[in-house]
Design a protein around this motif. Structure first.
Motif, PDB file in Angstrom:
ATOM      1  N   TRP A 583      83.664  51.025  22.830  1.00 46.33           N
ATOM      2  CA  TRP A 583      82.321  51.599  22.718  1.00 46.33           C
ATOM      3  C   TRP A 583      81.291  50.964  23.651  1.00 46.33           C
ATOM      4  O   TRP A 583      80.141  51.357  23.650  1.00 46.33           O
ATOM      5  N   ASN A 584      81.681  49.947  24.421  1.00 44.21           N
ATOM      6  CA  ASN A 584      80.640  49.211  25.146  1.00 44.21           C
ATOM      7  C   ASN A 584      80.058  49.963  26.344  1.00 44.21           C
ATOM      8  O   ASN A 584      78.867  49.886  26.613  1.00 44.21           O
ATOM      9  N   TYR A 585      80.925  50.675  27.094  1.00 44.94           N
ATOM     10  CA  TYR A 585      80.442  51.544  28.184  1.00 44.94           C
ATOM     11  C   TYR A 585      81.151  52.886  27.981  1.00 44.94           C
ATOM     12  O   TYR A 585      82.124  53.177  28.692  1.00 44.94           O
ATOM     13  N   ALA A 643      93.580  58.905  14.777  1.00 48.05           N
ATOM     14  CA  ALA A 643      93.769  59.660  16.021  1.00 48.05           C
ATOM     15  C   ALA A 643      94.350  58.762  17.119  1.00 48.05           C
ATOM     16  O   ALA A 643      95.271  59.160  17.843  1.00 48.05           O
ATOM     17  N   GLY A 644      93.803  57.540  17.239  1.00 46.55           N
ATOM     18  CA  GLY A 644      94.318  56.617  18.269  1.00 46.55           C
ATOM     19  C   GLY A 644      95.792  56.324  18.015  1.00 46.55           C
ATOM     20  O   GLY A 644      96.617  56.369  18.943  1.00 46.55           O
ATOM     21  N   GLN A 645      96.094  56.071  16.761  1.00 47.96           N
ATOM     22  CA  GLN A 645      97.484  55.753  16.410  1.00 47.96           C
ATOM     23  C   GLN A 645      98.399  56.957  16.691  1.00 47.96           C
ATOM     24  O   GLN A 645      99.518  56.795  17.186  1.00 47.96           O
ATOM     25  N   GLN A 666      97.908  44.627  21.032  1.00 50.35           N
ATOM     26  CA  GLN A 666      99.261  44.191  20.646  1.00 50.35           C
ATOM     27  C   GLN A 666      99.913  45.223  19.732  1.00 50.35           C
ATOM     28  O   GLN A 666     101.084  45.573  19.887  1.00 50.35           O
ATOM     29  N   HIS A 667      99.112  45.708  18.805  1.00 51.62           N
ATOM     30  CA  HIS A 667      99.634  46.697  17.857  1.00 51.62           C
ATOM     31  C   HIS A 667     100.059  47.975  18.596  1.00 51.62           C
ATOM     32  O   HIS A 667     101.131  48.530  18.362  1.00 51.62           O
ATOM     33  N   ILE A 668      99.194  48.390  19.525  1.00 47.15           N
ATOM     34  CA  ILE A 668      99.467  49.628  20.267  1.00 47.15           C
ATOM     35  C   ILE A 668     100.723  49.501  21.115  1.00 47.15           C
ATOM     36  O   ILE A 668     101.519  50.431  21.227  1.00 47.15           O
ATOM     37  N   GLU A 683      93.785  46.874  28.813  1.00 49.05           N
ATOM     38  CA  GLU A 683      92.629  46.102  29.270  1.00 49.05           C
ATOM     39  C   GLU A 683      92.000  45.530  28.015  1.00 49.05           C
ATOM     40  O   GLU A 683      91.372  46.268  27.249  1.00 49.05           O
ATOM     41  N   LEU A 684      92.176  44.232  27.783  1.00 47.15           N
ATOM     42  CA  LEU A 684      91.827  43.686  26.466  1.00 47.15           C
ATOM     43  C   LEU A 684      90.662  42.703  26.534  1.00 47.15           C
ATOM     44  O   LEU A 684      89.946  42.648  27.520  1.00 47.15           O
ATOM     45  N   GLY A 685      90.540  41.937  25.493  1.00 50.59           N
ATOM     46  CA  GLY A 685      89.392  41.053  25.368  1.00 50.59           C
ATOM     47  C   GLY A 685      89.371  39.943  26.399  1.00 50.59           C
ATOM     48  O   GLY A 685      90.313  39.750  27.170  1.00 50.59           O
TER      49      GLY A 685
HETATM   50  P1  NAP Z   1      89.044  47.907  19.448  1.00 45.26           P
HETATM   51  O1  NAP Z   1      88.639  47.703  18.056  1.00 45.26           O
HETATM   52  O2  NAP Z   1      90.326  47.349  19.885  1.00 45.26           O
HETATM   53  O3  NAP Z   1      88.993  49.472  19.709  1.00 45.26           O
HETATM   54  C1  NAP Z   1      89.246  50.038  20.951  1.00 45.26           C
HETATM   55  C2  NAP Z   1      89.683  51.465  20.750  1.00 45.26           C
HETATM   56  O4  NAP Z   1      90.939  51.467  20.079  1.00 45.26           O
HETATM   57  C3  NAP Z   1      88.738  52.263  19.872  1.00 45.26           C
HETATM   58  O5  NAP Z   1      88.674  53.570  20.333  1.00 45.26           O
HETATM   59  C4  NAP Z   1      89.440  52.174  18.527  1.00 45.26           C
HETATM   60  O6  NAP Z   1      89.086  53.207  17.640  1.00 45.26           O
HETATM   61  C5  NAP Z   1      90.877  52.296  18.945  1.00 45.26           C
HETATM   62  N1  NAP Z   1      91.860  51.876  17.956  1.00 45.26           N
HETATM   63  C6  NAP Z   1      91.681  51.081  16.887  1.00 45.26           C
HETATM   64  N2  NAP Z   1      92.833  50.975  16.198  1.00 45.26           N
HETATM   65  C7  NAP Z   1      93.763  51.716  16.850  1.00 45.26           C
HETATM   66  C8  NAP Z   1      95.135  52.015  16.644  1.00 45.26           C
HETATM   67  N3  NAP Z   1      95.814  51.526  15.616  1.00 45.26           N
HETATM   68  N4  NAP Z   1      95.752  52.816  17.523  1.00 45.26           N
HETATM   69  C9  NAP Z   1      95.095  53.316  18.573  1.00 45.26           C
HETATM   70  N5  NAP Z   1      93.797  53.094  18.810  1.00 45.26           N
HETATM   71  C10 NAP Z   1      93.140  52.295  17.966  1.00 45.26           C
HETATM   72  O7  NAP Z   1      87.979  47.345  20.438  1.00 45.26           O
HETATM   73  P2  NAP Z   1      86.446  47.596  20.396  1.00 45.26           P
HETATM   74  O8  NAP Z   1      85.897  46.785  19.311  1.00 45.26           O
HETATM   75  O9  NAP Z   1      86.117  49.045  20.403  1.00 45.26           O
HETATM   76  O10 NAP Z   1      86.034  47.060  21.826  1.00 45.26           O
HETATM   77  C11 NAP Z   1      85.753  45.745  22.034  1.00 45.26           C
HETATM   78  C12 NAP Z   1      86.914  45.068  22.715  1.00 45.26           C
HETATM   79  O11 NAP Z   1      87.247  45.751  23.906  1.00 45.26           O
HETATM   80  C13 NAP Z   1      86.574  43.682  23.126  1.00 45.26           C
HETATM   81  O12 NAP Z   1      87.631  42.834  22.816  1.00 45.26           O
HETATM   82  C14 NAP Z   1      86.397  43.796  24.625  1.00 45.26           C
HETATM   83  O13 NAP Z   1      86.633  42.607  25.320  1.00 45.26           O
HETATM   84  C15 NAP Z   1      87.393  44.816  24.947  1.00 45.26           C
HETATM   85  N6  NAP Z   1      87.125  45.443  26.227  1.00 45.26           N
HETATM   86  C16 NAP Z   1      87.947  45.139  27.251  1.00 45.26           C
HETATM   87  C17 NAP Z   1      87.713  45.674  28.486  1.00 45.26           C
HETATM   88  C18 NAP Z   1      88.607  45.365  29.634  1.00 45.26           C
HETATM   89  O14 NAP Z   1      88.520  46.057  30.632  1.00 45.26           O
HETATM   90  N7  NAP Z   1      89.473  44.395  29.556  1.00 45.26           N
HETATM   91  C19 NAP Z   1      86.640  46.560  28.684  1.00 45.26           C
HETATM   92  C20 NAP Z   1      85.808  46.834  27.618  1.00 45.26           C
HETATM   93  C21 NAP Z   1      86.079  46.271  26.378  1.00 45.26           C
HETATM   94  P3  NAP Z   1      87.781  53.084  16.724  1.00 45.26           P
HETATM   95  O15 NAP Z   1      86.737  53.724  17.490  1.00 45.26           O
HETATM   96  O16 NAP Z   1      88.107  53.779  15.464  1.00 45.26           O
HETATM   97  O17 NAP Z   1      87.535  51.618  16.494  1.00 45.26           O
END
Ligand code: NAP
Length: 913
Positions: A583-585, A643-645, A666-668, A683-685
């Motif tokens: 959700w950040n960008y 939906a993501g799952q 990791q889960h995905i 692309e993770l945290g």
């Molecule tokens: P998140 O909780 O991991 O969610 C990311 C996306 O995954 C959301 O759309 C989320 O849906 C979805 N999701 C959750 N559970 C899932 C599942 N079981 N299967 C498939 N999809 C699933 O992360 P966030 O809180 O939105 O974003 C913050 C994180 O993103 C931070 O750790 C940040 O560092 C990282 N990030 C990394 C980058 C990079 O390029 N490395 C860029 C931006 C952000 P919901 O909307 O329902 O939560």
């Protein structure tokens, strides 16, 4: 020594015209007359026009005899040319014996079978219907029987399993037949032409297939017989079958593109009842499967319904398509005009079912059609629309829709949706709130919705459809169909143009998009304009430019001597890709992934973060305006766990591009492995270290140090998660940071002077409070913030600074993803230790260093374990530069050329020659 021949050609069509041209090259042949059919309307048979252009007398008779008796005036005209040999290449008329025997040397005639097999008018069809292993033609001396005269010469070829009536005619019976007619004439001239009496052993006389009653496909026979029958009538006139609809209505259709099919029914099949078949046939993703009486299957690729040819796999989709029935008189007049344009280009009469490309049109003809239509109807039109609607009637409908809507860019769809009007930023912006599947906005199954909250005032902004696993399945199916259907018709260069057009539309709507993004995610408007939207547009432009530059390589390999070997690679799209973003960008995360994915030629579905899906939905609307075919891009707001799952689990999805947190990544990855071993990029945290040496430009270090943490209110994956500041400047650095923080403008993100807006959503805001509490509890010094901005509604979090942070503390190694600066000191003499401390994290996304010493900077770049290194700058990303992490920050790159490879597969082809 060859005798000079005076030849009369009796026949019609291209075959006869080619024979005429061939005979004109022979010195011993004089073509003294050409006898052909009368003009059809104003259209003359090509034999007549070819002869006329050579000054050869042309005679056009509707018939040669009446009630079995030769017409005297016809005979007289025939005799007037004084022919010594009659040559009959494909003659459809009954020629009286006075003419057959009227030339001194007789009449030679072409017949497309190995006589005496398959006498009659439909010899090629019967060669295939009977499953003959060889096909061929005969040139025989015409007599008073039906294809019974003595043989002059015969030629034969093998029937290939892929042959149809069309292919066998085009590859052998026509070209070799024309040449053989020339050889036969030479043999006559040389006196070497034999007259071999036909045996009656093995003779057959077969029914004429131009009679409709003979075209009905018998489904009560083996799959092989069904296949042979269909290909024997392919492409003219097509085998007839009757579909029985559930409501009892019967519909006559024609089958084309048959082949035996041994893989059996697939998973996603839908039954279709055909008359004469006890079990249903099955519509599946590559056609219509019919089970023969022997239990084997035949697959039908194309079906003609009325005048319209469709892919059999689209049967049920086409059933939903409502053709235009209310053409105005003006539109019907335009139909005439359009038909004239097509006719002038294709040089043949145009029917509703005429396929532009099947009629022989090439790429220049596409350009001509587009230009002529634009000029005649003053309507915008693009080349790819011809590829997407190549059949005349479809093309006409497309034109009518474009004219009615005043735009040629809608792909024939009037975009309707449920949405809400956002009144913000002195604008009224219509925003869709439904799922976007297969080019249309649709409600979610069971009308489930998500509440969308404005983080600036914590008020409900709107409700948006929330996708279920079934909705995901629908979107995957449409992306799958598009990948194997319409999207394949779009060439790489056209794909690039579509992407550039989309970028242009995003540019035109950038204020709207930035307003939505700002209200939905809390991003400061000016930053949304420049980065969230600006960089999204850049991504579509950058990757749009790649589309026609994706190429493999030629590889020198060890040849298997004495032969040579050519080995080359092809870069191919993967197929349906799932994209899941945080959700950040919101729009930028979408664009970084999707632009590379689409440029590579894939189709996709995206699940944006559930808290802020609005720009993704507005973007979906723009993709329709840009002209993307339905199904190429699907947008499904929804919950990650549902939906993501479902995307991660879907077996038709071949690649998952994910940006989000490490635990979900990791889960995905496990789901990707367990479902169908789909490729994934993650692309993770991050917990990116930023080291500031005392020898830096301090002003710059403070400025960039601030933005490394507080940019986009800290909701920035590459945010500097930990600052190591050299002890000599530590206190001064902190003092200056605090000074700047005290004057930082916090407030309404739409206000142009605001520097810091609200956090994205409540759960995140609460987590930041907890994060700070934990830091305090563990003994770090909270020098600023750590709390809600007092007296403000909305998720406004005070920019925060912690000092004295020790390595063991939670806040030293966990990501906050918020506006929290974590500062630790280091001693300038102990660079090794600070490097080790910087690397002592499981993350490896980004890093930074401030120093004027180039050696220190380069040593840092060498030793730091992170995918991105900034020197004397921070947050400097560009769409052309690869972006992505090491270690538990994931793998696979966004942006740059490397991102394309994430969405391509390499095929290696080796040829021995
Ligand atoms: P998140 O909780 O991991 O969610 C990311 C996306 O995954 C959301 O759309 C989320 O849906 C979805 N999701 C959750 N559970 C899932 C599942 N079981 N299967 C498939 N999809 C699933 O992360 P966030 O809180 O939105 O974003 C913050 C994180 O993103 C931070 O750790 C940040 O560092 C990282 N990030 C990394 C980058 C990079 O390029 N490395 C860029 C931006 C952000 P919901 O909307 O329902 O939560």
């Amino acid at each position: 020594m060859a005798t000079n021949l005076r030849v009369a050609i009796i026949g019609q069509s291209n075959f006869a015209a080619d024979v005429l041209e061939l005979l004109l090259e022979r010195p011993h042949v004089q073509v003294v007359g050409v006898f052909t059919i009368p003009d059809k309307g104003s259209r003359e048979d090509i034999l007549a026009s070819t002869a006329a252009s050579q000054g050869i007398p042309v005679f056009k008779f509707a018939s040669w005899r009446r009630k079995g008796v030769a017409l005297p005036e016809v005979l007289e005209q025939y005799r007037s040319v004084g022919a010594t040999l009659n040559v009959l290449p494909y003659c459809s008329q009954f020629i009286p014996m006075e003419v057959i025997d009227g030339a001194a040397l007789g009449s030679i005639c072409y017949h497309p079978s190995i006589l005496p097999l398959h006498r009659g008018a439909s010899a090629i069809s019967w060669t295939l219907i009977e499953g003959d292993e060889v096909a061929g033609f005969s040139i025989f001396w015409a007599d008073d029987g039906l294809d019974t005269g003595p043989l002059l010469l015969q030629r034969q070829c093998n029937v290939e399993p892929t042959d149809t009536l069309d292919s066998i005619y085009k590859r052998f019976l026509y070209p070799e037949g024309v040449k053989a007619m020339g050889v036969a004439v030479d043999m006559v001239a040389n006196g070497t032409a034999p007259k071999i009496t036909q045996t009656e052993v093995g003779a057959s006389y077969d029914a004429a297939m131009f009679k409709a009653e003979n075209q009905l496909l018998n489904l009560q026979q083996s799959a092989a017989r069904i296949w042979q029958f269909v290909r024997g009538l392919d492409s003219v006139p097509g085998a007839i079958a009757v579909v029985q609809h559930a409501d009892g209505v019967e519909e006559q259709v024609r089958f084309f593109g048959a082949h035996l099919y041994s893989a059996g029914p697939l998973k996603s099949c839908k039954p279709l009842q055909l008359q004469g078949l006890a079990k249903p046939a099955w519509v599946h993703d590559s056609g219509l499967l019919i089970e023969g009486s022997d239990g084997a299957f035949v697959n039908i690729r194309r079906i003609k319904r009325g005048s319209k040819m469709i892919n059999a796999c689209d049967w049920f989709k086409q059933a939903q398509h409502k053709p235009i029935t209310d053409f105005s008189e003006d539109e019907l007049a335009k139909r005439q005009l359009l038909s004239g344009i097509w006719q002038a280009i294709l040089k043949q009469p145009i029917e509703a079912s005429t396929d532009f490309f099947a009629a022989g049109a090439g790429s220049m003809d596409v350009v001509r059609l587009v230009e002529e239509v634009k000029e005649a109807f003053d309507v915008p039109l693009e080349n790819e629309q011809v590829f997407m609607a190549p059949v005349f009637e479809e093309f006409f409908e497309l034109l009518v829709l474009s004219l009615r809507q005043g735009s040629g860019l809608t792909g024939g769809q009037q975009l309707e949706y449920e949405g809400f009007t956002l009144n913000a930023n002195k604008r009224q912006i219509r925003v869709p709130t439904q799922l976007f599947i297969n080019g249309q906005f649709v409600p979610a199954q069971g009308n489930k919705t998500l509440d969308i909250v404005n983080p600036s005032d914590e008020q409900l902004l709107c409700q948006v459809s929330c996708a279920s696993a079934q909705d995901v399945d629908k979107a995957v199916q449409s992306a799958h169909d598009a990948f194997y259907g319409a999207w394949r018709q779009v060439s790489p260069r056209q794909r690039g143009l579509l992407m550039l057009r989309l970028a242009e539309l995003m540019e035109q709507h950038k204020e709207e998009l930035a307003t939505i993004e700002s209200v939905d995610s809390g991003a400061v408007y000016t930053l949304a304009l420049k980065t969230h939207i600006g960089m999204s547009i850049d991504a579509w432009r950058y990757f749009g430019g790649w589309c026609d530059k994706i190429q493999g390589s030629t590889i020198p390999v060890n040849p298997a001597r004495p032969n040579n070997v050519l080995t080359f690679t092809r870069k191919e799209p993967i197929g349906v890709c799932g994209l899941v973003t945080p959700w950040n960008y919101p729009l930028m995360m979408l664009s970084w992934k999707m632009a590379a994915c689409i440029a590579a030629g894939n189709t996709c579905l995206i699940k944006p973060a559930q808290t802020c899906p609005l720009t993704a939905l507005k973007f979906a609307e723009l993709t329709v305006k840009a002209g993307f075919p339905p199904g190429v891009i699907n947008v499904l707001p929804g919950q990650g766990s549902v939906a993501g799952q479902a995307i991660a689990d879907h077996t038709l999805v071949r690649k998952l591009g994910f940006t989000g947190s490490t635990p979900i990544g990791q889960h995905i990855m496990k789901s990707c492995a367990d479902s169908n071993l789909k490729k994934c990029s993650l692309e993770l945290g991050g917990k990116s270290p930023l080291i500031i040496f005392a020898d830096c430009d301090l002003d710059k270090a403070v400025k960039h140090g601030m933005s490394s943490v507080f940019f986009n209110k800290g909701e920035n994956c590459i945010a500097a998660g930990r600052l190591f500041v050299e002890d000599r400047i530590h206190d001064e650095f902190v003092r200056r940071v605090l000074k700047d923080l005290r004057t930082m403008a916090i407030g309404d993100p739409l206000n142009r002077s605001t520097a810091h807006g609200p956090q994205n959503h409540k759960a995140h805001f609460d987590k930041l409070l907890e994060f700070c509490e934990r830091g305090v509890k563990e003994g770090a010094t909270l020098v600023y913030g750590g709390c809600r901005v007092p007296n403000m509604k909305g998720y406004f979090f005070t920019p925060t600074v912690f000092t004295d942070v020790q390595d063991h503390m939670f806040i030293a190694h966990e990501e906050s993803f918020g506006p929290i600066m974590i500062i630790s000191k280091f001693n300038g003499s102990d660079i090794d230790s600070v490097m080790q401390r910087a690397n002592r994290t499981e993350y490896g996304l980004a890093s930074g260093v401030f120093t004027k010493d180039i050696s220190k900077a380069l040593n840092f770049a060498d030793r730091i374990e992170a995918g991105t290194v900034f020197v004397n700058v921070y947050n400097k990303t560009d769409v052309a530069a690869p972006f992505g992490g090491f270690k538990q920050s994931g793998f696979g790159k966004d942006l740059g050329q490397e991102a394309l490879n994430e969405y391509l597969k390499t095929k290696c082809v080796t040829i021995e020659y």
